[in-house]
Motif scaffolding. Structure first.
Motif, short mmCIF file in Angstrom:
data_model
loop_
_atom_site.label_atom_id
_atom_site.label_comp_id
_atom_site.label_asym_id
_atom_site.label_seq_id
_atom_site.Cartn_x
_atom_site.Cartn_y
_atom_site.Cartn_z
N SER A 14 54.77 4.24 61.49
CA SER A 14 54.05 3.78 60.31
C SER A 14 54.40 4.65 59.11
O SER A 14 54.77 5.81 59.24
N ALA A 15 54.28 4.05 57.94
CA ALA A 15 54.60 4.77 56.71
C ALA A 15 53.54 5.82 56.37
O ALA A 15 53.81 6.76 55.65
N GLY A 16 52.35 5.63 56.89
CA GLY A 16 51.28 6.58 56.59
C GLY A 16 50.71 6.36 55.21
O GLY A 16 50.79 5.26 54.67
N SER A 27 56.38 12.78 55.39
CA SER A 27 55.67 12.32 56.58
C SER A 27 56.67 12.05 57.68
O SER A 27 57.58 11.22 57.51
N TYR A 28 56.54 12.77 58.78
CA TYR A 28 57.46 12.58 59.91
C TYR A 28 56.73 11.88 61.04
O TYR A 28 55.53 12.07 61.20
N PRO A 29 57.39 11.02 61.79
CA PRO A 29 58.83 10.79 61.87
C PRO A 29 59.37 9.80 60.85
O PRO A 29 60.56 9.56 60.79
N ASN A 54 51.65 3.29 52.13
CA ASN A 54 52.83 3.73 51.39
C ASN A 54 53.78 2.57 51.22
O ASN A 54 53.76 1.60 51.97
N TYR A 55 54.64 2.71 50.27
CA TYR A 55 55.67 1.71 50.03
C TYR A 55 56.78 2.37 49.22
O TYR A 55 56.59 3.44 48.67
N GLY A 56 57.90 1.74 49.15
CA GLY A 56 59.02 2.25 48.36
C GLY A 56 60.32 1.82 48.97
O GLY A 56 60.44 1.65 50.18
N GLN A 57 61.32 1.59 48.11
CA GLN A 57 62.60 1.09 48.59
C GLN A 57 63.31 2.05 49.52
O GLN A 57 64.06 1.63 50.38
N THR A 58 63.08 3.33 49.35
CA THR A 58 63.77 4.28 50.22
C THR A 58 62.88 4.85 51.31
O THR A 58 63.38 5.45 52.25
N SER A 59 61.55 4.67 51.18
CA SER A 59 60.66 5.28 52.17
C SER A 59 60.13 4.32 53.22
O SER A 59 59.61 4.75 54.24
N VAL A 60 60.25 3.00 52.99
CA VAL A 60 59.72 2.01 53.92
C VAL A 60 60.76 0.92 54.15
O VAL A 60 61.41 0.47 53.21
N ASP A 61 60.92 0.51 55.42
CA ASP A 61 61.89 -0.54 55.76
C ASP A 61 61.30 -1.94 55.68
O ASP A 61 61.97 -2.88 55.27
N ILE A 62 60.06 -2.11 56.13
CA ILE A 62 59.48 -3.44 56.27
C ILE A 62 57.96 -3.35 56.22
O ILE A 62 57.38 -2.32 56.51
N GLY A 63 57.33 -4.45 55.83
CA GLY A 63 55.88 -4.53 55.84
C GLY A 63 55.42 -5.52 56.90
O GLY A 63 56.13 -6.46 57.23
N ALA A 64 54.22 -5.31 57.42
CA ALA A 64 53.65 -6.21 58.42
C ALA A 64 52.13 -6.19 58.25
O ALA A 64 51.57 -5.24 57.70
N PRO A 65 51.45 -7.24 58.73
CA PRO A 65 50.00 -7.28 58.60
C PRO A 65 49.33 -6.04 59.20
O PRO A 65 49.60 -5.67 60.34
N GLY A 66 48.50 -5.40 58.38
CA GLY A 66 47.81 -4.20 58.84
C GLY A 66 46.42 -4.05 58.27
O GLY A 66 45.74 -3.07 58.54
#
Length: 125
Positions: A14-16, A27-29, A54-66
């Motif tokens: 998760s992006a955290g 935020s790891y991993p 969190n979100y961002g073009q370089t920090s997150v790959d994909i979004g999903a219902p949460g």
């Protein structure tokens, strides 16, 4: 996580919270720049980024219902929970189905790089 690298499975994480709000935080991993890491943001019922995610073009790959996911709460009870940890299993399930589909049509089990590429190439986020 060496376990995932050695057995060929992607690691969903998760992006955290607060990475993009506080760019000096790591935020790891999720922050590892590895092919086998898929970092997942939470989306809400309107398919927009959840306010807490969190979100961002370089920090997150994909979004999903949460947001507002009906889930077990413990002690044989159920209720609504929200978080990137609610979004991550959605992607894990999609990857599992995709892996079996690709194995069926190609005759071989895809590696984590192929799975990640297929998932990201065929999603709208």
């Amino acid at each position: 996580n060496g376990r995932y690298i050695s057995d060929g499975h992607p690691d969903n994480t998760s992006a955290g919270y607060d990475i993009d709000t506080h760019p000096d935080w790591t935020s790891y991993p999720a922050a590892y720049d590895l092919d086998n890491i898929i970092t997942i943001a939470s989306t809400d019922r309107t398919d927009t980024i959840s306010a807490f995610s969190n979100y961002g073009q370089t920090s997150v790959d994909i979004g999903a219902p949460g947001s507002e996911i009906y889930s077990s709460l413990g002690n044989s009870t159920y209720g609504y929970k929200s978080g990137t940890s609610m979004a991550t299993p959605m992607v894990a399930g999609a990857l599992s189905l995709l892996s079996k589909y690709l194995e069926y049509i190609n005759g071989t089990v895809p590696n984590y790089s192929e799975l990640k590429a297929q998932l990201l190439d065929h999603s709208e986020y």
